[in-house]
Design an enzyme around this catalytic site. Structure first.
Site, PDB file in Angstrom:
ATOM      1  N   ARG A  33       0.876  -1.169   0.000  1.00 27.35           N
ATOM      2  CA  ARG A  33       0.000   0.000   0.000  1.00 27.35           C
ATOM      3  C   ARG A  33       0.913   1.219   0.000  1.00 27.35           C
ATOM      4  NH1 ARG A  33       2.503   1.541   3.683  1.00 27.35           N
ATOM      5  NH2 ARG A  33       1.023   3.238   3.854  1.00 27.35           N
ATOM      6  N   GLY A  34       0.301   2.415   0.005  1.00 27.93           N
ATOM      7  CA  GLY A  34       1.100   3.632  -0.142  1.00 27.93           C
ATOM      8  C   GLY A  34       1.170   3.967  -1.631  1.00 27.93           C
ATOM      9  N   ALA A  35       0.878   5.227  -1.952  1.00 33.28           N
ATOM     10  CA  ALA A  35       0.676   5.600  -3.356  1.00 33.28           C
ATOM     11  C   ALA A  35       1.840   5.184  -4.279  1.00 33.28           C
ATOM     12  CB  ALA A  35       0.401   7.101  -3.448  1.00 33.28           C
ATOM     13  N   ARG A  49      -7.587   0.236  -6.591  1.00 36.55           N
ATOM     14  CA  ARG A  49      -7.727   1.275  -5.562  1.00 36.55           C
ATOM     15  C   ARG A  49      -7.886   2.621  -6.271  1.00 36.55           C
ATOM     16  NH1 ARG A  49      -4.218   1.016  -0.331  1.00 36.55           N
ATOM     17  NH2 ARG A  49      -6.075   2.121   0.378  1.00 36.55           N
ATOM     18  N   ASP A  89      -1.984  10.892  -1.401  1.00 35.89           N
ATOM     19  CA  ASP A  89      -2.313   9.902  -2.441  1.00 35.89           C
ATOM     20  C   ASP A  89      -2.658  10.549  -3.767  1.00 35.89           C
ATOM     21  OD1 ASP A  89      -3.006   8.578   0.297  1.00 35.89           O
ATOM     22  OD2 ASP A  89      -2.614   6.993  -1.164  1.00 35.89           O
ATOM     23  N   LYS A 134      -4.697   9.822   3.753  1.00 33.75           N
ATOM     24  CA  LYS A 134      -5.400   8.897   4.650  1.00 33.75           C
ATOM     25  C   LYS A 134      -6.421   9.622   5.519  1.00 33.75           C
ATOM     26  CE  LYS A 134      -5.111   5.386   4.744  1.00 33.75           C
ATOM     27  NZ  LYS A 134      -6.053   4.606   3.936  1.00 33.75           N
TER      28      LYS A 134
HETATM   29  O1  MRU Z   1      -4.387   3.092   2.403  1.00 35.24           O
HETATM   30  P1  MRU Z   1      -2.907   3.311   2.255  1.00 35.24           P
HETATM   31  O2  MRU Z   1      -2.104   2.662   3.336  1.00 35.24           O
HETATM   32  O3  MRU Z   1      -2.425   2.956   0.875  1.00 35.24           O
HETATM   33  O4  MRU Z   1      -2.733   4.874   2.432  1.00 35.24           O
HETATM   34  C1  MRU Z   1      -1.448   5.426   2.378  1.00 35.24           C
HETATM   35  C2  MRU Z   1      -1.407   6.876   2.622  1.00 35.24           C
HETATM   36  O5  MRU Z   1      -2.419   7.509   2.858  1.00 35.24           O
HETATM   37  C3  MRU Z   1      -0.088   7.556   2.467  1.00 35.24           C
HETATM   38  O6  MRU Z   1      -0.023   8.676   3.294  1.00 35.24           O
HETATM   39  C4  MRU Z   1       0.084   7.993   1.012  1.00 35.24           C
HETATM   40  O7  MRU Z   1      -0.105   6.933   0.141  1.00 35.24           O
HETATM   41  C5  MRU Z   1       1.418   8.597   0.771  1.00 35.24           C
HETATM   42  S1  MRU Z   1       2.678   7.381   0.656  1.00 35.24           S
HETATM   43  C6  MRU Z   1       4.137   8.154   0.354  1.00 35.24           C
END
Ligand code: MRU
Length: 372
Positions: free
Chosen positions: A54-56, A95, A249, A260
């Protein structure tokens, strides 16, 4: 970041079998470090949807590597291009909020479209996925260098006293290929000998803060304290937060920031307490096609079970426990939008700018004429 003193990546090709892509199953952290194999593009879809990754930026990179797997699987298919494009469509639907997913898929499909000989597609897609990962590391490193300046200024103002940074979710190494976005300035500051301490929001319901951010800060020996999501405002009122740095994201060309769920409330509290609120922003997360975050960014709604239940380890077994009765309606919005007016600045790989179209296009002039 490093893990056990070793260089670290969140996605890589299996050393003795490059037709397999490997990831860390992030659902098992911080209790166990488990490597999972992606052997087909469908494994990539599963890994993104179920949040093994996960994470963009990492979501985008996983999609790129999944398209490489699709290229391998397309051997013997009557129309290899069509097969890969079908995989791309399924990956893109996993997603909706993180724009890096669309960005990475479009980039790989662009390369696919320019490949003259069909027998070159495996090599070409492999190279592109690797490039996306290498570039992400460089982008995050540059964000670290830029963001370091903000922490240095605060440290100088406090005559070397601890700089307290509040972060939400995990915008760390685990959300990217390495370094992270929000955490990169912290790692740079720590390496420069600046006294830093991070307040880590737990980040219900998936607990990216308590399970992932704490893990990577501990691995890197960065002092940190876990707090419940609602504690940030109280800490800010009592002078215990010097700066907030979060990830994003998707950020619009006018500087509205999707991140988030709960990020907006932190920005409101920071604004009320005159605490700078910065967003670490790789250019791959800017959606140049939109301006209004509130109406134009799709907000993912996830399974209500994530709210109703808590997952963790009891003894030596992973388990899930139900925390709510069965007759309660549940909503599970995974992201929210912080309007640009609440964002002090955006830390990009090219510098720090105002959260505005002018600010962003000054740093990225090649995008100035491209508004939708
Ligand atoms: O649902 P997730 O864990 O994918 O959400 C991640 C976030 O909200 C991060 O802050 C965002 O992707 C930035 S990652 C550098």
């Amino acid at each position: 970041m490093r893990r056990s003193g070793e260089d670290f990546r969140t996605i890589w090709q299996k050393p003795d079998d490059p037709t397999v892509v490997q990831i860390i199953d992030q659902r098992r952290l911080p209790h166990e470090y488990v490597v999972a194999d992606l052997m087909s593009w469908r494994d990539g879809v599963h890994a993104i949807s179920e949040m093994l990754v996960r994470g963009a930026p990492l979501i985008g990179a996983t999609a790129a590597w999944s398209l490489y797997l699709a290229a391998l699987e397309s051997r013997g298919q009557p129309d290899r291009n069509k097969f890969i494009r079908h995989a791309a469509k399924a990956l893109a639907a996993t997603r909706p909020t993180a724009v890096n997913l669309r960005w990475a898929i479009d980039r790989v499909l662009g390369v696919l479209g320019r490949t003259e000989h069909i027998d070159e597609i495996e090599d070409t897609l492999e190279q592109e996925a690797r490039k996306i990962c290498d570039e992400d590391i460089e982008i995050c490193r540059a964000i670290g260098e830029q963001g370091l300046k903000l922490i240095e200024e605060i440290s100088a103002r406090k005559s070397g006293d601890t700089v307290n940074i509040l972060t939400h979710c995990n915008a760390g190494s685990l959300a990217t290929i390495n370094w992270g976005t929000a955490t990169a300035p912290v790692y740079f500051a720590r390496d420069k000998g600046i006294d830093v301490h991070v307040w880590v929001d737990e980040t219900r319901p998936r607990n990216q803060g308590s399970q992932l951010t704490t893990w990577e800060l501990a691995e890197n020996k960065v002092p940190h304290t876990l707090i419940v999501d609602n504690a940030g405002g109280h800490l800010m009122q009592h002078g215990l937060v010097d700066i907030c740095i979060t990830g994003t994201d998707r950020t619009t060309r006018s500087g509205d920031v999707a991140n988030k769920i709960g990020t907006y409330l932190k920005a409101l509290a920071a604004n009320d307490n005159n605490i700078p609120f910065y967003v670490a922003l790789p250019s791959t997360t800017i959606d140049w096609t939109i301006r209004d975050g509130l109406t134009e960014i799709p907000i993912e709604e996830r399974n209500p079970d994530e709210v109703a239940k808590i997952y963790g380890k009891a003894g030596d077994k992973f388990c899930t426990v139900q925390t709510v009765g069965s007759n309660t309606a549940i909503s599970n919005y995974a992201f929210d939008v912080t309007p640009a007016r609440l964002v002090t600045g955006l830390i990009t790989e090219r510098g720090i700018c105002a959260a505005s179209e002018d600010g962003l296009t000054t740093l990225f002039p090649e995008q100035s004429g491209l508004a939708s």
